[in-house]
Design a protein around this motif. Structure first.
Motif, PDB file in Angstrom:
ATOM      1  N   ARG A  35       0.807  -1.213   0.000  1.00  0.00           N
ATOM      2  CA  ARG A  35       0.000   0.000   0.000  1.00  0.00           C
ATOM      3  C   ARG A  35       0.845   1.271   0.000  1.00  0.00           C
ATOM      4  O   ARG A  35       0.328   2.368   0.217  1.00  0.00           O
ATOM      5  N   ARG A  37       2.451   4.328  -1.574  1.00  0.00           N
ATOM      6  CA  ARG A  37       1.993   5.113  -2.723  1.00  0.00           C
ATOM      7  C   ARG A  37       3.096   5.938  -3.375  1.00  0.00           C
ATOM      8  O   ARG A  37       2.843   6.632  -4.372  1.00  0.00           O
ATOM      9  N   LYS A  42       6.248   2.148  -5.889  1.00  0.00           N
ATOM     10  CA  LYS A  42       5.096   1.428  -6.428  1.00  0.00           C
ATOM     11  C   LYS A  42       5.390   0.936  -7.845  1.00  0.00           C
ATOM     12  O   LYS A  42       5.139  -0.231  -8.181  1.00  0.00           O
ATOM     13  N   TRP A  68      -2.482   2.923 -11.130  1.00  0.00           N
ATOM     14  CA  TRP A  68      -2.919   2.328  -9.866  1.00  0.00           C
ATOM     15  C   TRP A  68      -2.383   3.139  -8.694  1.00  0.00           C
ATOM     16  O   TRP A  68      -1.227   3.605  -8.707  1.00  0.00           O
ATOM     17  N   ARG A  69      -3.182   3.250  -7.662  1.00  0.00           N
ATOM     18  CA  ARG A  69      -2.796   4.026  -6.486  1.00  0.00           C
ATOM     19  C   ARG A  69      -1.605   3.415  -5.767  1.00  0.00           C
ATOM     20  O   ARG A  69      -0.730   4.110  -5.258  1.00  0.00           O
ATOM     21  N   ASP A  70      -1.566   2.083  -5.723  1.00  0.00           N
ATOM     22  CA  ASP A  70      -0.485   1.368  -5.052  1.00  0.00           C
ATOM     23  C   ASP A  70      -0.399  -0.033  -5.639  1.00  0.00           C
ATOM     24  O   ASP A  70      -1.164  -0.385  -6.549  1.00  0.00           O
ATOM     25  N   GLY A  73      -3.583  -2.040  -5.528  1.00  0.00           N
ATOM     26  CA  GLY A  73      -4.526  -1.667  -6.560  1.00  0.00           C
ATOM     27  C   GLY A  73      -4.246  -2.399  -7.865  1.00  0.00           C
ATOM     28  O   GLY A  73      -5.168  -2.829  -8.567  1.00  0.00           O
TER      29      GLY A  73
END
Length: 290
Positions: A35, A37, A42, A68-70, A73
């Motif tokens: 997660r 970011r 990432k 993608w956010r992370d 994702g």
């Protein structure tokens, strides 16, 4: 009957290394890492994962690390519309995931096949509920393994209304094929979420089995169920839940694992042309409703 092969000496030796590991601690750490970011972190993780596991992004709704956010994702990425057409016959039991068929057979004397020479208890799998286990006694089950490269959302094998959900705490052994062959009762030892549904032709269940590095399991009607892992079985009853359509998303693994489908006796018949190790895509025919 479709069942995987027996464990080899190499399988047992590799699996022994898992016993002393802090399964939940490692999984929570992975959950935090996935997660992150920060853009370059990432992006590096996603590109490395795609390269190492040869992930096919051609069916994904988004295809670049920046979309993608992370990492999580990316891992739980959505597919583009129409990427998984559903089998057209109305009585078809759909594969709920992109994955590999590990076993598909009948529950016998309250036991399910895990691997050649290994079985595990239905009642234990379902969190120790005798009445729920009786529903599926002598029924049909199918076990599907999601590898790291697979699409990791879980869909409905048929239309159904959520009736009950049970979170069963446990360990988090790997569910890779060599571990499944070697670790006794693995699916009934690992943390899992049991989802019971009422379909048009009767009840069915989906068991979402956690694994090491599975940072969480969630359903669309509840959200994240684990973590926290806890030490006690938790259950939720639904009297007026909204039905989910055939092929609709019902949950996801934040990192990958295994799904076990359960039907009562006479409730489903699996395809006869499938062998252990067969690759299936979500929406493809897995069998027929009884």
């Amino acid at each position: 009957m479709i069942a995987p092969r027996a464990a080899s000496t190499a399988d047992r030796l590799k699996s022994l290394l898992l016993y002393p590991l802090p399964h939940h601690g490692l999984s929570r750490l992975v959950g935090r890492i996935t997660r992150i970011r920060t853009g370059w972190v990432k992006g590096a993780m996603i590109r490395a994962f795609v390269r190492i596991f040869r992930v096919d992004l051609s069916d994904a709704e988004a295809q670049r690390p920046g979309d993608w956010r992370d990492f999580n994702g990316f891992f739980t990425r959505a597919l583009r519309p129409g990427a998984r057409p559903l089998a057209t016959e109305p009585d078809t039991v759909l594969s709920p995931v992109d994955g590999t068929l590990s076993a598909a057979a009948t529950v016998q004397a309250g036991q399910l096949i895990q691997a050649k020479g290994r079985r595990f208890s239905l009642i234990t799998l379902l969190g120790g509920d005798p009445s729920l286990a009786e529903t599926f006694r002598d029924g049909a089950f199918a076990t599907l393994y999601l590898s790291p490269r697979d699409y990791h959302r879980v869909h409905m094998p048929e239309a159904g209304r959520p009736l009950r959900m049970i979170h069963v705490p446990g360990r988090l052994f790997s569910v890779a094929p060599h571990t499944v062959r070697a670790v006794p009762g693995l699916f009934a030892r690992n943390e899992r979420v049991v989802c019971l549904f009422q379909g048009q032709r009767g009840p069915f269940a989906m068991v979402l089995v956690g694994a090491i590095c599975v940072a969480s399991i969630e359903t669309v009607w509840h959200g994240v169920i684990t973590p926290p892992a806890g030490r006690r079985v938790r259950a939720w009853e639904y009297r007026a839940a909204t039905p989910l359509a055939r092929g609709a998303e019902m949950g996801r693994f934040n990192m990958g694992s295994t799904v076990i489908l359960l039907y009562p006796r006479g409730g489903a018949a699996w395809r006869g042309d499938l062998d252990s190790g067969a690759r299936l895509r979500m929406g493809e025919a897995l069998g027929r409703r009884g």
